[in-house]
Design a protein around this motif. Structure first.
Motif, PDB file in Angstrom:
ATOM      1  N   LEU A   1       0.834  -1.214   0.000  1.00 22.98           N
ATOM      2  CA  LEU A   1       0.000   0.000   0.000  1.00 22.98           C
ATOM      3  C   LEU A   1       0.862   1.255   0.000  1.00 22.98           C
ATOM      4  N   ASP A   2       1.955   1.226   0.766  1.00 24.50           N
ATOM      5  CA  ASP A   2       2.871   2.377   0.791  1.00 24.50           C
ATOM      6  C   ASP A   2       3.354   2.708  -0.617  1.00 24.50           C
ATOM      7  N   GLN A   3       3.659   1.669  -1.388  1.00 27.27           N
ATOM      8  CA  GLN A   3       4.165   1.876  -2.747  1.00 27.27           C
ATOM      9  C   GLN A   3       3.060   2.323  -3.703  1.00 27.27           C
ATOM     10  N   LEU A   4       1.880   1.725  -3.582  1.00 26.47           N
ATOM     11  CA  LEU A   4       0.777   2.068  -4.485  1.00 26.47           C
ATOM     12  C   LEU A   4       0.328   3.513  -4.299  1.00 26.47           C
ATOM     13  N   GLU A   5       0.398   4.010  -3.082  1.00 25.64           N
ATOM     14  CA  GLU A   5      -0.011   5.392  -2.804  1.00 25.64           C
ATOM     15  C   GLU A   5       0.811   6.402  -3.597  1.00 25.64           C
ATOM     16  N   LYS A   6       2.030   6.055  -3.948  1.00 21.00           N
ATOM     17  CA  LYS A   6       2.945   7.000  -4.588  1.00 21.00           C
ATOM     18  C   LYS A   6       2.883   6.958  -6.115  1.00 21.00           C
ATOM     19  N   GLU A   7       2.093   6.027  -6.679  1.00 17.33           N
ATOM     20  CA  GLU A   7       2.128   5.810  -8.127  1.00 17.33           C
ATOM     21  C   GLU A   7       0.828   6.223  -8.798  1.00 17.33           C
ATOM     22  N   ASP A   8       0.894   7.263  -9.611  1.00 12.80           N
ATOM     23  CA  ASP A   8      -0.293   7.750 -10.308  1.00 12.80           C
ATOM     24  C   ASP A   8      -0.796   6.774 -11.370  1.00 12.80           C
ATOM     25  N   GLU A   9       0.098   5.994 -11.969  1.00 20.51           N
ATOM     26  CA  GLU A   9      -0.304   5.064 -13.028  1.00 20.51           C
ATOM     27  C   GLU A   9      -1.116   3.885 -12.498  1.00 20.51           C
ATOM     28  N   PHE A  10      -0.936   3.559 -11.224  1.00 16.30           N
ATOM     29  CA  PHE A  10      -1.686   2.451 -10.636  1.00 16.30           C
ATOM     30  C   PHE A  10      -3.176   2.769 -10.629  1.00 16.30           C
ATOM     31  N   GLU A  11      -4.002   1.761 -11.013  1.00 13.34           N
ATOM     32  CA  GLU A  11      -5.446   1.984 -11.091  1.00 13.34           C
ATOM     33  C   GLU A  11      -6.273   1.022 -10.246  1.00 13.34           C
ATOM     34  N   SER A  12      -5.920  -0.265 -10.235  1.00 18.71           N
ATOM     35  CA  SER A  12      -6.789  -1.256  -9.595  1.00 18.71           C
ATOM     36  C   SER A  12      -6.004  -2.307  -8.820  1.00 18.71           C
ATOM     37  N   LEU A  13      -6.541  -2.653  -7.643  1.00 19.96           N
ATOM     38  CA  LEU A  13      -6.014  -3.772  -6.867  1.00 19.96           C
ATOM     39  C   LEU A  13      -7.062  -4.878  -6.856  1.00 19.96           C
TER      40      LEU A  13
END
Length: 329
Positions: A72-84
Motif C-alpha cells: 500500500l505504501d508503494q501504491l499510494e505514490k504511483e499515479d499510473e496504478f489503477e486497480s487492486l
C-alpha cells in the motif's frame, strides 16, 4: 428492460477493459493492475484449474500484514496504478482479514479501484454487506447453470449456496450493480451457456466469460475432458478471432500492465502460470517498480513486442492470447 440496462453495463465494462489493454504499453512505468494472493488456499477443485495438483500441495501461506502495508505504501505514490485485485489462484474470502485489508486500502487509496474474484460460496448476506461496502466490483465464478454440471466442474457441492447468495445480492441494487457473474465455457457446460446468460442478465447481473484455455498447458486431461469441440463453424470463428486479436492488440498486454503477487511475496508474470518455476523476484526483497523494470521483465517484453517467443518465455505456451480465446468473451 432490466436485461437491456445490464447489457449496457456489460458493454461499458468490456470497453473499459479493452481501453486498459490498449494502453501505450511501451510507456508503462508502473503496473496499472496489481493482483494479490493473500492466502494460497481454495475450497474448490475445478476441472479447468490446476489448483488441486499445484497450489493445493504447497504448505499453507498467508501474506504478512507487513508485506501488505508495504505494498500500500508503494501504491499510494504511483499515479499510473489503477486497480487492486484480491484474486490469484485462490479463494480470497478464506482469508479472515480480507474485509479489514479492503477497508485499509479504501481509506488510503479512496480513488483507486478494489476488486474481488470469488467462487461465491462464502458470500452469505452478512458477509456480503461488508464486502460491498469496500469493493468496487465483485466477480463470482459460477460456471454452471445446474447443480449437476457445477458438481462436475468444481467437484464440490456449493451450487445451491452460491445460487442463494446471488439471489440475495440481487435484492440489493447497489450490490447487484457491482457484481459480475462469470462463465468459463467448456465441454461440461457448453449446453447451458445461453440459459446461464439469459437468467442472470434478467436478474440484473452483468455476465462475463470466455472459452476455456489450457493455462499454459497446465490443465490435466484438457483435450479429452475440458476442451470445447471444434466443428467447422467453430474452427472458422477461432481462425477469425485469432487474427482479429492480433490486429486489436499487437501483443498480450499482461506483462506490460499487471503484476501478480503470491502470498509469500513471489512475483510471477501471469495469472496462468501455476508452476512456481518462473518467479521474477520477491516483493519482500525489492520494490514493485524495481521488479517491474528488472532484466527478466524487460526480456519478456522485448520478445513479446518482436513476436519472437521461445521456450524461455512462458507466453510461447499460451493459447488465451495467441489463439484469440480472449475475444470469445
Amino acid at each position: 428492460m432490466k436485461k437491456y440496462r445490464t447489457l449496457l453495463r456489460e458493454l461499458q465494462y468490456k470497453n473499459g477493459m479493452l481501453s486498459m489493454l490498449k494502453t501505450d504499453i511501451k510507456k508503462s512505468k508502473f503496473p496499472k493492475i496489481v493482483v494479490l494472493q493473500t492466502i494460497n488456499r481454495c475450497n474448490c477443485a475445478c476441472l479447468m484449474c490446476p489448483y488441486s495438483y499445484t497450489v493445493a500441495n504447497e504448505n499453507e501461506s498467508r501474506m504478512s500484514e507487513e508485506t501488505f502495508n508495504n505494498i500500500l505504501d508503494q501504491l499510494e505514490k504511483e499515479d499510473e496504478f489503477e486497480s487492486l485485485f484480491f484474486a490469484f489462484q485462490n479463494e480470497p474470502l478464506l482469508d479472515p482479514r480480507i474485509i479489514e485489508w479492503a477497508k485499509k486500502f479504501k481509506e488510503r487509496l479512496p480513488n483507486k479501484r478494489l476488486e474481488l474474484v470469488s467462487n461465491g460460496s462464502m458470500l452469505k448476506p452478512e458477509l456480503a454487506k461488508e464486502v460491498y461496502k469496500y469493493f468496487d466490483l465483485v466477480h463470482i465464478s459460477l460456471n454452471a447453470f445446474s447443480d449437476e454440471s457445477y458438481q462436475k466442474i468444481s467437484r464440490t457441492k456449493h451450487y445451491k449456496r452460491i445460487f442463494d447468495n446471488l439471489i440475495s445480492v440481487a435484492t440489493f441494487p447497489e450490490q447487484q450493480k457491482k457484481t459480475i457473474v462469470r462463465f468459463i465455457c467448456q465441454k461440461a457446460n457448453v449446453d447451458e451457456k445461453k440459459d446461464f446468460y439469459n437468467f442472470w442478465r434478467k436478474k440484473g447481473f452483468m455476465v462475463f466469460g470466455f472459452d476455456v484455455n489450457d493455462r499454459l498447458k497446465g490443465v490435466r486431461d484438457f483435450d479429452n475432458k475440458i476442451k470445447l469441440p471444434l466443428d467447422t463453424s467453430k474452427k472458422i470463428k477461432m481462425f477469425v478471432l485469432k487474427h482479429l486479436g492480433k490486429l486489436m492488440l499487437p501483443t498480450c498486454s499482461i506483462p506490460f500492465i499487471c503484476v501478480y503477487i503470491k502470498a509469500d511475496g513471489g512475483v510471477v508474470q501471469c495469472f496462468n502460470d501455476w508452476s512456481n518455476e518462473n518467479i521474477i523476484e520477491n516483493i519482500n526483497d525489492k520494490k514493485i517498480k524495481e521488479i517491474f523494470h528488472n532484466d527478466k521483465y524487460k526480456k519478456i517484453r522485448k520478445k513479446l513486442l518482436a513476436d519472437k517467443l521461445d521456450d524461455s518465455v512462458i507466453c510461447s505456451k499460451c493459447d488465451l492470447y495467441r489463439e484469440g480465446i480472449w475475444l470469445t468473451a
